[in-house]
Write a protein that holds these residues in place. Structure first.
Motif, mmCIF file in Angstrom:
data_model
loop_
_atom_site.group_PDB
_atom_site.id
_atom_site.type_symbol
_atom_site.label_atom_id
_atom_site.label_comp_id
_atom_site.label_asym_id
_atom_site.label_seq_id
_atom_site.Cartn_x
_atom_site.Cartn_y
_atom_site.Cartn_z
ATOM 1 N N ARG A 88 36.864 26.056 42.447
ATOM 2 C CA ARG A 88 35.880 26.953 41.832
ATOM 3 C C ARG A 88 36.012 26.995 40.318
ATOM 4 N NH1 ARG A 88 36.275 29.685 46.942
ATOM 5 N NH2 ARG A 88 38.277 30.654 46.414
ATOM 6 N N ARG A 90 37.468 24.191 38.358
ATOM 7 C CA ARG A 90 37.234 22.871 37.785
ATOM 8 C C ARG A 90 35.743 22.552 37.756
ATOM 9 N NH1 ARG A 90 42.128 21.177 40.750
ATOM 10 N NH2 ARG A 90 40.790 20.668 42.514
ATOM 11 N N ASN A 92 33.647 24.179 36.245
ATOM 12 C CA ASN A 92 32.938 25.423 35.995
ATOM 13 C C ASN A 92 33.496 26.081 34.729
ATOM 14 O OD1 ASN A 92 31.283 27.638 36.293
ATOM 15 N ND2 ASN A 92 32.511 28.590 37.887
ATOM 16 N N ARG A 93 34.703 26.637 34.813
ATOM 17 C CA ARG A 93 35.319 27.247 33.628
ATOM 18 C C ARG A 93 36.245 26.265 32.903
ATOM 19 N NH1 ARG A 93 37.671 33.008 33.968
ATOM 20 N NH2 ARG A 93 37.236 32.741 31.746
ATOM 21 N N SER A 118 27.703 19.224 40.066
ATOM 22 C CA SER A 118 28.369 20.472 39.696
ATOM 23 C C SER A 118 27.364 21.602 39.497
ATOM 24 C CB SER A 118 29.209 20.277 38.427
ATOM 25 O OG SER A 118 28.398 19.896 37.332
ATOM 26 N N LEU A 119 26.156 21.272 39.073
ATOM 27 C CA LEU A 119 25.116 22.296 38.908
ATOM 28 C C LEU A 119 24.722 22.885 40.258
ATOM 29 C CD1 LEU A 119 22.940 20.390 36.296
ATOM 30 C CD2 LEU A 119 24.287 22.449 35.852
ATOM 31 N N HIS A 122 28.217 24.853 41.547
ATOM 32 C CA HIS A 122 28.681 26.047 40.845
ATOM 33 C C HIS A 122 27.552 27.005 40.452
ATOM 34 C CE1 HIS A 122 32.765 24.593 40.667
ATOM 35 N NE2 HIS A 122 32.391 23.488 40.036
ATOM 36 N N ARG A 123 26.363 26.467 40.216
ATOM 37 C CA ARG A 123 25.277 27.333 39.760
ATOM 38 C C ARG A 123 24.190 27.538 40.806
ATOM 39 N NH1 ARG A 123 23.695 25.333 33.801
ATOM 40 N NH2 ARG A 123 21.991 26.772 34.264
ATOM 41 N N CYS A 173 28.225 23.136 33.271
ATOM 42 C CA CYS A 173 28.280 24.549 33.663
ATOM 43 C C CYS A 173 28.784 25.459 32.548
ATOM 44 C CB CYS A 173 29.153 24.709 34.911
ATOM 45 S SG CYS A 173 28.445 23.926 36.370
ATOM 46 N N PRO A 175 31.635 25.320 30.342
ATOM 47 C CA PRO A 175 33.035 25.712 30.544
ATOM 48 C C PRO A 175 33.590 26.515 29.370
ATOM 49 C CG PRO A 175 32.913 23.410 29.883
ATOM 50 C CD PRO A 175 31.499 23.853 30.130
#
Length: 326
Positions: A88, A90, A92-93, A118-119, A122-123, A173, A175
């Protein structure tokens, strides 16, 4: 008035790797802090611990590796997190630009799919929205003919173009921390400057913290506010980049500086070198890890790991002779 807590706080980070010859200490007490918007460089020869530090921060250490100490992201301890929690974070943040884009990208998937992954994860974007955002990201990293590249595969792009794609994936995302591990390896000089300028610009625009890993002193001088010189899995010198360059306090830092190529050198001039080579992790000498290669070594250098001694405000070096040499 108290200063805000750092975004990233690393304290006494130690990593032990399993090797055919037994356990080896790859990191030996690395500590630093990084706030939002700050830039930090890790520099040293191959095998000094730079990339292992990055992998520890991303939760990507090799199987069987053991990490100790503390790595906190806005106060949250990361060491020991379950893999689901790391997943969650990697992409992302925490995001990373790897050294070789051809191995970082999946050769079987299109560029648009890899940025959009990743979009979607995570989003929560659907396929169409992820594709539109992927296009915006490719345009932001200045990839020529971005719309056409969405359906291209990695082998259809040049090295510089692939690196821009990897940067777009890392930024997807938004980061808090971006780690760039030798992001200009194998690129020609002009493309290197373009990629570094792009990373610097994007970090400034988004207010991210940046950790840049390199062996190039010139890159450090132009790109980061602070730097850590690493050798033998530990930080041998640290400080503001300008302070380190103006007062080279550790013999290893001096050796790196003397070995750099310079414009205007007469044809045929041999570059200065540091004698010997970086030892294997299990073969590090007792005491100062650089003692076997150092021209200033004395008997005390072999007795114990030297402490980080102050050179000036915020500038320190692990050398028992720092008072004489600096």
């Amino acid at each position: 008035m108290t200063s805000p807590a750092p975004l990233l706080a690393v304290q006494d980070l130690r990593v032990t790797l399993n090797t055919p010859r037994g356990p080896a200490d790859a990191l030996r007490g690395v500590s630093f802090a990084l706030a939002r918007g700050q830039t930090l460089g890790l520099i040293g020869e191959s095998g000094c611990g730079k990339s292992i530090t990055a992998l520890a921060l991303m939760g990507l250490l090799p199987e069987g590796a053991r990490a100790a100490g503390s790595v906190r992201l806005e106060g949250r301890e990361l060491l020991g997190l379950p893999e689901d929690d790391w997943c969650r974070l990697r992409g992302n943040r925490l995001a990373m630009v790897f050294q070789e884009p051809m191995t970082a990208l999946n050769p079987l998937q299109t560029i648009g799919h890899q940025i959009g992954e990743s979009l979607r994860l995570h989003r929560g974007l659907d396929r169409a929205a992820a594709r539109a955002e992927a296009l915006r990201l490719l345009e932001r990293v200045q990839l020529p003919q971005a719309a056409r590249r969405l359906d291209a595969h990695p082998h259809q792009l040049s090295g510089g173009q692939r690196q821009r794609v990897v940067i777009a994936i890392a930024l997807a995302c938004g980061p808090d921390l971006l780690i760039a591990d030798e992001p200009t390896t194998a690129l020609d000089v002009t493309i290197q400057r373009e990629v570094l300028a792009l990373i610097t610009q994007l970090v400034e625009e988004d207010g991210m913290a940046l950790i840049l890993i390199s062996h190039d002193l010139g890159v450090m001088a132009e790109t980061v506010q602070r730097m850590l010189v690493m050798y033998g899995g530990t930080v041998v010198e640290s400080g503001a980049t300008q302070d380190v360059f103006s007062r080279l306090a550790h013999p290893y830092t001096r050796g790196l500086f003397a070995a750099r190529p310079r414009l205007g050198m007469p044809r045929g001039t041999r570059l200065a070198t540091i004698p010997g080579r970086v030892p294997e992790l299990l073969d590090l000498p007792a005491g100062c890890p650089f003692s076997d290669r150092c021209a200033h070594v004395v008997a005390g250098c072999h007795q114990s790991m030297p402490p980080a001694l102050p050179v000036s405000d915020g500038h320190a070096a692990r050398c028992i002779r720092v008072g004489e040499l600096a």
